[in-house]
Design an enzyme around this catalytic site. Structure first.
Site, short mmCIF file in Angstrom:
data_model
loop_
_atom_site.label_atom_id
_atom_site.label_comp_id
_atom_site.label_asym_id
_atom_site.label_seq_id
_atom_site.Cartn_x
_atom_site.Cartn_y
_atom_site.Cartn_z
N CYS A 164 13.42 12.15 47.95
CA CYS A 164 13.34 13.47 47.32
C CYS A 164 11.93 14.04 47.33
O CYS A 164 11.70 15.15 46.85
CB CYS A 164 13.89 13.41 45.91
SG CYS A 164 15.61 12.84 45.88
N HIS A 304 9.13 18.12 38.89
CA HIS A 304 10.26 17.53 39.63
C HIS A 304 11.53 17.76 38.82
O HIS A 304 12.55 18.14 39.38
CB HIS A 304 9.99 16.04 39.86
CG HIS A 304 10.98 15.38 40.77
ND1 HIS A 304 11.29 15.89 42.02
CD2 HIS A 304 11.73 14.26 40.61
CE1 HIS A 304 12.20 15.09 42.59
NE2 HIS A 304 12.47 14.11 41.76
N GLU A 315 8.27 11.95 33.51
CA GLU A 315 7.41 12.99 34.06
C GLU A 315 6.71 13.76 32.95
O GLU A 315 5.52 14.08 33.05
CB GLU A 315 8.22 13.95 34.94
CG GLU A 315 7.34 15.01 35.60
CD GLU A 315 8.10 15.95 36.52
OE1 GLU A 315 7.44 16.64 37.33
OE2 GLU A 315 9.35 16.00 36.46
N LYS A 333 15.12 23.43 39.27
CA LYS A 333 16.39 22.76 39.59
C LYS A 333 17.51 23.17 38.63
O LYS A 333 18.68 22.91 38.91
CB LYS A 333 16.20 21.25 39.57
CG LYS A 333 15.39 20.71 40.74
CD LYS A 333 15.35 19.18 40.73
CE LYS A 333 14.59 18.61 41.92
NZ LYS A 333 13.13 18.77 41.81
N HIS A 338 19.55 19.86 42.73
CA HIS A 338 18.57 18.99 43.39
C HIS A 338 18.87 18.93 44.88
O HIS A 338 19.86 18.32 45.30
CB HIS A 338 18.63 17.59 42.76
CG HIS A 338 17.51 16.69 43.18
ND1 HIS A 338 16.59 17.02 44.15
CD2 HIS A 338 17.15 15.45 42.75
CE1 HIS A 338 15.73 16.03 44.31
NE2 HIS A 338 16.05 15.06 43.46
N PHE A 397 13.37 8.37 45.40
CA PHE A 397 13.86 6.99 45.41
C PHE A 397 12.96 6.15 46.31
O PHE A 397 12.39 6.64 47.29
CB PHE A 397 15.29 6.93 45.93
CG PHE A 397 16.33 7.37 44.94
CD1 PHE A 397 16.02 7.59 43.61
CD2 PHE A 397 17.64 7.55 45.33
CE1 PHE A 397 16.99 7.98 42.69
CE2 PHE A 397 18.62 7.94 44.43
CZ PHE A 397 18.29 8.16 43.11
#
Length: 409
Positions: A164, A304, A315, A333, A338, A397
């Site tokens: 991502c 993010h 975060e 998002k 996403h 990831f």
């Protein structure tokens, strides 16, 4: 803010996302905080049957049937975004030295729609019916190759795959190609189109996706106390980068500058973030250092902000630790869902627009801020703000982190 002379001028942008086709449509929907998540007929009967899909995209109309039929959707989306970005930059492939033009695009999963379809063909009809186009349509590198073919870019050509964070990694890599002198122009960005049964089922079984099947539009809710997972999406973004001096010399409009890039690895877990956010913090501090920007000079962060319980809180803690509470934070998002390997590139374009327009779009669906999130999160309505320096975060990831610093021209 004393930069290090490494800025790349953003002279063109293109977007094709669940928020709309083209930059104006995206920016309007983002500021309206209108979520794109909806039931998806292609996912009917699955554990999670909703997503954020690009609506109204007609590849034959956009690219012509002769080109469109031999491209997976993830390449189709990227080509349309790249064409918009090139038109916006007012650069013409007829006039440039193609050997000085590079392409660096981010992608996580490749042509999964083609792969899943051809796997069904193999099992149902036999090997003699598998398409000879399977490999060139599904391979992850092909999107950069196809964009180069479309516009005559003959320089370095590659795809970055950092889950991502792929789109953000691509932009940072593109900036480095300009800095090194290897290229004069780089077409960069990211793309993803993996709203396919196997991929969506895999994410669902992992526990990563929201299960709010009764109210899909409310499912992507970054930093909200009621968040329960992300909403999977597709899309593409493209940026045209040039050295600022070159852009000025040709009289180009500079929308913003990519002034800093930082990357790191958690080296912790395949799918879970480092509980302390140490890797994310290293990437943020590296990007700020690269840009010559002090933490207290950051006005805005496009987080993010995936809407997962773990990511958002970790975060938030990192941002509080590094920046304090001054920066105005948003997660786009909430609108787009996403977009996986495309997310970082899409959000980089949104960050460029925020800097250029002096407007921070609100975080959609944020009704009750998680009490552990000690940030100034923009919600309900856009916020007007003069932005000198902004940051765009992407964490993938595999523990792969990438951060950009975007500054006013």
């Amino acid at each position: 803010m004393a930069g290090h002379g490494a800025e790349a001028a953003v002279t063109g942008i293109g977007l094709i996302t669940p928020a709309g086709i083209g930059v104006p449509a995206n920016w309007d929907r983002l500021r309206a905080a209108e979520p794109a998540a909806a039931p998806d007929p292609g996912l009917a009967g699955l554990l999670v049957d909703f997503a954020c899909r690009v609506q109204g995209f007609d590849a034959d109309a956009e690219l012509g049937r002769r080109i469109a039929w031999r491209l997976d959707r993830y390449v189709q989306l990227a080509l349309v975004a790249a064409r918009e970005a090139l038109a916006d930059s007012r650069l013409s492939p007829r006039d440039w030295d193609g050997a000085r033009v590079g392409v660096v695009l981010g992608n996580a999963l490749g042509g999964t729609a083609t792969y899943e379809q051809q796997t069904r063909t193999l099992h149902e009809e036999g090997p003699e019916h598998v398409s000879p186009m399977l490999v060139p349509m599904a391979a992850i590198n092909m999107v950069a190759g196809q964009v180069a073919m479309d516009c005559g870019a003959l320089g370095p050509n590659l795809v970055t795959a950092t889950a991502c964070a792929s789109g953000t990694t691509a932009i940072g890599t593109a900036r480095d190609l300009l800095r090194s002198g290897a290229c004069d122009v780089v077409i960069t960005g990211g793309t993803e189109a993996s709203l396919t049964p196997a991929i969506v089922s895999g994410f669902a079984r992992m526990g990563a996706l929201s299960r709010r099947t009764d109210a899909p539009a409310a499912a992507s809710r970054p930093f909200d106390a009621g968040r329960d997972g992300f909403v999977i999406a597709e899309g593409a973004a493209a940026l045209v980068l040039e050295r600022a001096a070159d852009a000025r010399a040709r009289g180009a409009r500079i929308r913003a500058r990519i002034s800093g890039y930082g990357a790191s690895a958690d080296a912790h877990h395949a799918t879970a973030p480092d509980p302390q956010g140490a890797g994310a913090e290293r990437a943020i501090r590296a990007a700020l250092s690269d840009a010559g920007v002090m933490p207290d000079e950051v006005d805005h962060v496009n987080a993010h902000g995936t809407s997962t319980p773990l990511n958002d809180i970790i975060e938030a803690r990192v941002l509080s630790r590094v920046l304090g509470g001054r920066a105005a934070v948003t997660s786009t998002k909430g609108v787009t869902g996403h977009c996986l390997g495309a997310a970082g590139a899409i959000e980089a374009v949104y960050t460029v627009l925020a800097v250029q327009e002096g407007t921070i779009p609100p975080t959609a669906n944020l009704d009750t801020l998680d009490p552990e999130v000690e940030l100034d999160v923009v919600t309900k309505a856009p916020r007007k703000l003069s932005i000198g320096a902004a940051m765009s975060n992407s964490f993938g990831f595999g523990g792969q982190n990438a951060v950009l610093v975007v500054t006013a021209p």
